[in-house]
Design an enzyme around this catalytic site. Structure first.
Site, PDB file in Angstrom:
ATOM      1  N   ASP A  33     -30.561  94.680 -41.558  1.00 22.63           N
ATOM      2  CA  ASP A  33     -30.688  93.892 -40.320  1.00 22.63           C
ATOM      3  C   ASP A  33     -32.240  93.668 -39.780  1.00 22.63           C
ATOM      4  O   ASP A  33     -32.550  92.633 -39.292  1.00 22.63           O
ATOM      5  CB  ASP A  33     -30.127  94.798 -39.102  1.00 22.63           C
ATOM      6  N   TYR A  34     -33.124  94.753 -40.148  1.00 19.47           N
ATOM      7  CA  TYR A  34     -34.533  94.336 -39.869  1.00 19.47           C
ATOM      8  C   TYR A  34     -35.042  93.287 -40.643  1.00 19.47           C
ATOM      9  O   TYR A  34     -35.625  92.271 -39.862  1.00 19.47           O
ATOM     10  CB  TYR A  34     -35.182  95.697 -40.134  1.00 19.47           C
ATOM     11  N   GLU A  35     -34.830  93.225 -41.727  1.00 22.46           N
ATOM     12  CA  GLU A  35     -35.417  91.982 -42.500  1.00 22.46           C
ATOM     13  C   GLU A  35     -34.566  90.865 -42.075  1.00 22.46           C
ATOM     14  O   GLU A  35     -35.444  89.622 -42.172  1.00 22.46           O
ATOM     15  CB  GLU A  35     -35.085  92.106 -44.175  1.00 22.46           C
ATOM     16  N   ASP A  37     -33.570  89.948 -39.213  1.00 22.71           N
ATOM     17  CA  ASP A  37     -34.220  89.614 -37.866  1.00 22.71           C
ATOM     18  C   ASP A  37     -35.458  88.925 -38.024  1.00 22.71           C
ATOM     19  O   ASP A  37     -35.874  87.959 -37.295  1.00 22.71           O
ATOM     20  CB  ASP A  37     -34.146  90.793 -36.866  1.00 22.71           C
ATOM     21  N   LEU A  84     -27.550  88.579 -28.688  1.00 24.31           N
ATOM     22  CA  LEU A  84     -28.694  89.225 -27.757  1.00 24.31           C
ATOM     23  C   LEU A  84     -30.077  88.916 -28.637  1.00 24.31           C
ATOM     24  O   LEU A  84     -29.951  89.218 -29.815  1.00 24.31           O
ATOM     25  CB  LEU A  84     -28.319  90.702 -27.758  1.00 24.31           C
ATOM     26  N   GLU A 115     -27.836 100.895 -22.117  1.00 23.90           N
ATOM     27  CA  GLU A 115     -26.527 101.419 -22.780  1.00 23.90           C
ATOM     28  C   GLU A 115     -26.746 101.397 -24.099  1.00 23.90           C
ATOM     29  O   GLU A 115     -27.635 100.772 -24.785  1.00 23.90           O
ATOM     30  CB  GLU A 115     -25.497 100.191 -22.783  1.00 23.90           C
ATOM     31  N   LYS A 117     -26.233 100.584 -28.125  1.00 26.74           N
ATOM     32  CA  LYS A 117     -25.602  99.282 -28.825  1.00 26.74           C
ATOM     33  C   LYS A 117     -24.807  99.767 -29.803  1.00 26.74           C
ATOM     34  O   LYS A 117     -25.297 100.122 -30.956  1.00 26.74           O
ATOM     35  CB  LYS A 117     -26.811  98.490 -29.404  1.00 26.74           C
ATOM     36  N   ASP A 119     -23.000  99.755 -33.429  1.00 23.60           N
ATOM     37  CA  ASP A 119     -22.974  98.560 -34.575  1.00 23.60           C
ATOM     38  C   ASP A 119     -21.395  98.693 -35.010  1.00 23.60           C
ATOM     39  O   ASP A 119     -21.029  99.211 -35.975  1.00 23.60           O
ATOM     40  CB  ASP A 119     -23.752  99.211 -35.539  1.00 23.60           C
ATOM     41  N   ARG A 138     -15.351  87.250 -32.221  1.00 24.32           N
ATOM     42  CA  ARG A 138     -16.600  86.358 -31.894  1.00 24.32           C
ATOM     43  C   ARG A 138     -16.500  85.123 -32.486  1.00 24.32           C
ATOM     44  O   ARG A 138     -16.611  83.854 -31.829  1.00 24.32           O
ATOM     45  CB  ARG A 138     -17.758  87.118 -31.928  1.00 24.32           C
ATOM     46  N   GLU A 172     -16.775  96.404 -28.396  1.00 23.30           N
ATOM     47  CA  GLU A 172     -17.219  96.764 -29.825  1.00 23.30           C
ATOM     48  C   GLU A 172     -16.153  97.505 -30.362  1.00 23.30           C
ATOM     49  O   GLU A 172     -15.930  98.712 -29.833  1.00 23.30           O
ATOM     50  CB  GLU A 172     -18.561  97.238 -29.809  1.00 23.30           C
ATOM     51  N   TYR A 224     -18.117  97.046 -22.820  1.00 24.25           N
ATOM     52  CA  TYR A 224     -19.198  96.998 -22.439  1.00 24.25           C
ATOM     53  C   TYR A 224     -19.534  95.722 -21.496  1.00 24.25           C
ATOM     54  O   TYR A 224     -20.554  95.569 -21.136  1.00 24.25           O
ATOM     55  CB  TYR A 224     -20.568  97.116 -23.315  1.00 24.25           C
ATOM     56  N   LYS A 288     -29.890  95.584 -19.734  1.00 25.67           N
ATOM     57  CA  LYS A 288     -29.123  94.521 -19.046  1.00 25.67           C
ATOM     58  C   LYS A 288     -29.869  94.631 -17.556  1.00 25.67           C
ATOM     59  O   LYS A 288     -29.755  95.784 -16.910  1.00 25.67           O
ATOM     60  CB  LYS A 288     -27.656  94.551 -18.878  1.00 25.67           C
ATOM     61  N   LYS A 312     -33.805  97.481 -30.788  1.00 29.17           N
ATOM     62  CA  LYS A 312     -33.373  97.952 -32.012  1.00 29.17           C
ATOM     63  C   LYS A 312     -34.120  99.172 -32.304  1.00 29.17           C
ATOM     64  O   LYS A 312     -35.395  99.482 -32.298  1.00 29.17           O
ATOM     65  CB  LYS A 312     -33.446  97.052 -33.113  1.00 29.17           C
ATOM     66  N   CYS A 406     -16.856 112.341 -70.821  1.00 27.94           N
ATOM     67  CA  CYS A 406     -17.025 113.022 -69.474  1.00 27.94           C
ATOM     68  C   CYS A 406     -18.221 114.119 -69.429  1.00 27.94           C
ATOM     69  O   CYS A 406     -18.421 114.781 -70.543  1.00 27.94           O
ATOM     70  CB  CYS A 406     -15.807 113.750 -69.124  1.00 27.94           C
ATOM     71  N   CYS A 409     -16.539 118.022 -69.496  1.00 28.42           N
ATOM     72  CA  CYS A 409     -15.808 118.404 -70.619  1.00 28.42           C
ATOM     73  C   CYS A 409     -15.982 117.585 -71.934  1.00 28.42           C
ATOM     74  O   CYS A 409     -15.471 118.092 -72.893  1.00 28.42           O
ATOM     75  CB  CYS A 409     -14.488 118.365 -70.141  1.00 28.42           C
ATOM     76  N   CYS A 424     -11.960 110.622 -66.264  1.00 29.68           N
ATOM     77  CA  CYS A 424     -11.839 111.419 -67.266  1.00 29.68           C
ATOM     78  C   CYS A 424     -10.217 112.059 -67.339  1.00 29.68           C
ATOM     79  O   CYS A 424      -9.836 112.496 -66.041  1.00 29.68           O
ATOM     80  CB  CYS A 424     -12.655 112.719 -66.808  1.00 29.68           C
ATOM     81  N   CYS A 429     -10.473 119.597 -67.371  1.00 29.39           N
ATOM     82  CA  CYS A 429     -11.742 119.450 -67.363  1.00 29.39           C
ATOM     83  C   CYS A 429     -12.072 120.395 -65.971  1.00 29.39           C
ATOM     84  O   CYS A 429     -11.440 120.372 -65.018  1.00 29.39           O
ATOM     85  CB  CYS A 429     -11.903 117.931 -66.807  1.00 29.39           C
TER      86      CYS A 429
HETATM   87  S1  IVH Z   1     -23.613  92.865 -24.277  1.00 29.17           S
HETATM   88  C1  IVH Z   1     -23.854  88.529 -23.515  1.00 29.17           C
HETATM   89  N1  IVH Z   1     -23.734  95.445 -24.745  1.00 29.17           N
HETATM   90  O1  IVH Z   1     -24.284  93.443 -29.910  1.00 29.17           O
HETATM   91  C2  IVH Z   1     -23.717  89.922 -23.735  1.00 29.17           C
HETATM   92  N2  IVH Z   1     -23.471  93.943 -26.723  1.00 29.17           N
HETATM   93  O2  IVH Z   1     -26.431  91.693 -30.957  1.00 29.17           O
HETATM   94  C3  IVH Z   1     -23.497  90.193 -25.036  1.00 29.17           C
HETATM   95  N3  IVH Z   1     -23.025  95.133 -28.720  1.00 29.17           N
HETATM   96  O3  IVH Z   1     -22.565  90.443 -29.839  1.00 29.17           O
HETATM   97  C4  IVH Z   1     -23.243  91.672 -25.296  1.00 29.17           C
HETATM   98  N4  IVH Z   1     -23.186  97.132 -28.072  1.00 29.17           N
HETATM   99  O4  IVH Z   1     -21.402  92.767 -30.600  1.00 29.17           O
HETATM  100  C5  IVH Z   1     -23.747  94.046 -25.395  1.00 29.17           C
HETATM  101  N5  IVH Z   1     -23.375  97.699 -25.110  1.00 29.17           N
HETATM  102  C6  IVH Z   1     -23.485  96.614 -25.439  1.00 29.17           C
HETATM  103  C7  IVH Z   1     -23.275  96.339 -26.875  1.00 29.17           C
HETATM  104  C8  IVH Z   1     -23.294  94.953 -27.482  1.00 29.17           C
HETATM  105  C9  IVH Z   1     -23.011  96.503 -29.077  1.00 29.17           C
HETATM  106  C10 IVH Z   1     -23.189  93.768 -30.063  1.00 29.17           C
HETATM  107  C11 IVH Z   1     -22.184  92.818 -29.512  1.00 29.17           C
HETATM  108  C12 IVH Z   1     -23.143  91.664 -29.488  1.00 29.17           C
HETATM  109  C13 IVH Z   1     -24.035  92.095 -30.139  1.00 29.17           C
HETATM  110  C14 IVH Z   1     -25.417  91.497 -29.941  1.00 29.17           C
END
Ligand code: IVH
Length: 669
Positions: A33-35, A37, A84, A115, A117, A119, A138, A172, A224, A288, A312, A406, A409, A424, A429
């Site tokens: 995910d990091y790469e 992003d 997000l 909150e 997040k 996955d 989605r 989620e 959420y 939020k 993240k 194997c 054995c 095997c 065994c």
């Molecule tokens: S809010 C407009 N809250 O993360 C509001 N999203 O990277 C959008 N996700 O599409 C979502 N936990 O699938 C929100 N506590 C949380 C979340 C969350 C996981 C996911 C969600 C979203 C994605 C965005």
């Protein structure tokens, strides 16, 4: 404009589109995910500097997948399902806070809800008069896939609400880590490709065309977001979460209103170090704005709202060297390659080994001995090799050659056409025997405490364990047991006690413990309920088994096959002679069977009459819940000898009833 920039932007678009395709259409992330992003960020920066390079088809403008390959009906979302924007440090959070204040033209502190997040994959659910009518993925953010039938199979999603309201909620879908581990174990045993992580597993499961498969995988869902909160008379996001909880929706329960950056930072820090304790994967936190009335003024970009941001957690991937490959032989003989690594720390623990799954995977990733590799803790628990740093190759690396024999054995391995697993086939065994015994004594099976792999291995070596039934002879070898590493008299006493206790396990558990191929916990329960005792089950033919709901051709064949095998029959006969339970008890469904309903228990100190797992099982059977620590939720603390800090804490709290082991026994008698 510089040709190089145009070329780089073209390349970035192509790469991001390819990753999106794998992620959304194939449920497979081929990059961290990091790469990912970072690539999107780079593309966005170029597009900002050179707007002529930006258009509506750029992946920077699109949320989610193209729905080309979807097998489900497409339905437009009432409101787009946005993403997000991501941040990775507190400085970015401060910038977000400043932006919010600037748009609101306010100097005052803004309240934020912080909150977890999760996955998994996002879902939008529609209810009419309190009844669930539609569930959409989605999709590309504008149009989603109609997966209502599959959503209906998820137990924790309410089908009817506590009030007859019309509403849309978003949440989620996740696969709990415990379920993910079980599912992958099963898949590897069956020669199927394991899922790379719980998110892919959840996403792949929800897109199954067969709702029965969805049902069997135990997905979960946390909510959420409530659409149009203000229509329901709610003006703060944290209140909307409480409102949906009261209607019957599950939230993570982890959301805090924070009035300052310092508070946000402290809570983020807390969850960053405690996320490993949760039974689902989180990749960060979401911040939020709490006051919903501000959302319109803050507005939206094409991809995300300006009133929320994701923080993240740092990537869990680290690089190390692949020193060698060893092989593990499973209960059914599947041979799995394991990476032996130069020890390295990942999310708080030292990793020395990682699964390489199978040879198709090794070939696909082109992994060689001596390679610099990236490893990641999937599900925070099982490390995996995710990719090779090809640029770091010196030419000294060695190919990993598929073994012909194997490793334990020596018998010739087989690979059925169309399957990825090497097997095997030698029934004698020692490695297979070891796994079978480990499975037999495991928590979901006979639940025997204190018989670890080392002891099993040693006792197989010296010929004391040749079959699972030999476990019931172990008490004859006390001296040999006591002489083993770290096994003092006390541990041997406990082990012997636990082995004796296991003879009373429920029929469904004994049946599961036998390890009939394809008969997991669920099917063992079904078969136990249908057959009453093992003799009746053994008499059933394929036809009769097929009449049982949930039993298909593969399972029916496997059960019949298992009971035809002479060695299995001997094992069962021996287990019966030792007094192991093979019949279902008629449980009185009276008040007594749920005596502890709604009550919580914890045992501490040395117990004389029960093992730790034995007492827990008993409490669960009587409808009670086991807690792991002393807190306000605890009703009873059972104290054995030398009870320490837990007893002290319970006395301090004052709300906990303290029981001696004898008092507890009186209570259940
Ligand atoms: S809010 C407009 N809250 O993360 C509001 N999203 O990277 C959008 N996700 O599409 C979502 N936990 O699938 C929100 N506590 C949380 C979340 C969350 C996981 C996911 C969600 C979203 C994605 C965005």
């Amino acid at each position: 404009m510089d040709e190089n920039i145009i070329e780089r932007v073209r390349e970035l678009r192509k790469r991001i589109e390819r990753y999106n395709y794998f992620y959304y259409a194939k449920n497979n992330s081929i990059i961290s995910d990091y790469e990912y992003d970072k690539l999107v960020q780079e593309l966005e920066e170029y597009e900002e500097r050179y707007p002529e390079l930006k258009d509506a088809s750029s992946p920077s403008q699109i949320v989610g997948s193209s729905l080309k390959d979807s097998k489900f009906t497409k339905v437009a979302h009432k409101k787009p399902m946005l993403s997000l924007s991501n941040t990775y440090n507190i400085k970015d959070v401060e910038d977000f806070n400043s932006r919010v204040k600037k748009i609101l033209k306010s100097d005052e502190n803004v309240d934020y809800v912080l909150e977890l997040k999760l996955d998994g994959l996002s879902i939008s659910l529609h209810y009419e008069s309190g009844a669930l009518v539609q569930g959409l993925t989605r999709g590309d953010g504008v149009v989603g896939e109609d997966v209502t039938e599959n959503i209906m199979q998820i137990e924790s999603i309410p089908k009817f609400l506590r009030e007859e309201v019309d509403l849309e909620v978003r949440g989620e879908i996740v696969l709990p880590l415990s379920e993910f581990i079980k599912l992958n174990q099963q898949r590897e045993e069956n020669g199927e490709e394991p899922f790379a992580n719980p998110r892919n597993a959840a996403s792949g499961t929800l897109r199954q065309l067969d709702p029965e498969i969805v049902k069997s995988r135990n997905l979960d869902c946390y909510f959420y977001y409530l659409a149009d909160s203000e229509k329901h008379g709610i003006h703060r996001h944290n209140e909307s979460l409480k409102y949906i909880e009261n209607l019957g929706f599950k939230t993570t329960g982890i959301y805090d209103v924070c009035g300052s950056i310092e508070e946000l930072e402290a809570r983020i820090g807390y969850w960053e170090s405690h996320r490993g304790n949760l039974d689902y994967e989180t990749d960060g936190m979401v911040i939020k704005v709490d006051e919903i009335g501000l959302y319109e003024s803050l507005g939206y970009t094409t991809k995300s709202p300006r009133w929320a941001i994701a923080y993240k957690f740092p990537a869990k991937q680290v690089s190390t060297t692949l020193l060698d490959v060893s092989y593990q032989v499973g209960r059914m003989g599947t041979v799995t390659p394991v990476a032996e690594l130069e020890p390295v720390e990942v999310s708080g623990s030292v990793v020395r080994r990682a699964s390489l799954h199978n040879f198709d995977e090794i070939k696909r990733k082109d992994i060689r001995i001596g390679d610099r590799v990236f490893i990641e803790k999937a599900a925070e628990i099982i490390p995996q090799v995710v990719k090779v740093v090809k640029e770091a190759r010196t030419g000294e690396e060695r190919e990993i050659v598929e073994p012909e024999n194997c490793p334990v054995c020596g018998s010739t391995l087989e690979r059925k056409s169309g399957e990825v697993a090497l097997k095997c086939l030698n029934e004698r065994c020692p490695a297979k025997l070891q796994r079978r015994i480990e499975y037999f004594v495991s928590r979901d099976a006979m639940n025997i405490d204190g018989l670890g792999s080392k002891i099993v291995e040693r006792f197989i070596e010296i010929g004391r364990l040749r079959d699972v039934a030999d476990v019931y002879d172990l008490h004859l070898y006390r001296e040999e047991l006591e002489n083993l590493d770290k096994m003092g008299k006390k541990s041997v006493d406990n082990l012997v006690k636990s082995i004796e206790e296991s003879k009373k396990r429920e029929y469904s558990k004994t049946l599961y413990a036998l390890g009939i191929p394809f008969v997991g916990k669920y099917l063992a329960n079904v078969l136990a309920n249908e057959s009453k005792n093992i003799d009746l089950l053994m008499e059933m033919g394929e036809e009769e088994l097929l009449e049982i709901e949930g039993v298909g051709q593969k399972v029916a064949q496997s059960v019949c096959q298992f009971f035809k095998d002479e060695e299995n029959l001997v094992t069962i006969e021996r287990l019966k002679n030792y007094g192991v339970n093979f019949s279902a008890k008629e449980v009185a469904k009276g008040e007594d069977s749920l005596k502890f309903q709604g009550k919580t228990f914890l045992a501490t100190g040395k117990l004389n009459h029960y093992t730790r797992s034995g007492i827990k099982e008993l409490i669960e059977k009587l409808g009670g819940e086991n807690l792991s620590g002393v807190n306000k939720k605890l009703d009873y603390l059972i104290v054995g000898e030398k009870a320490g800090s837990k007893l002290k804490k319970a006395q301090e709290l004052g709300s906990v009833t303290i029981l001696t082991e004898e008092e507890f026994m009186d209570m259940i008698s």
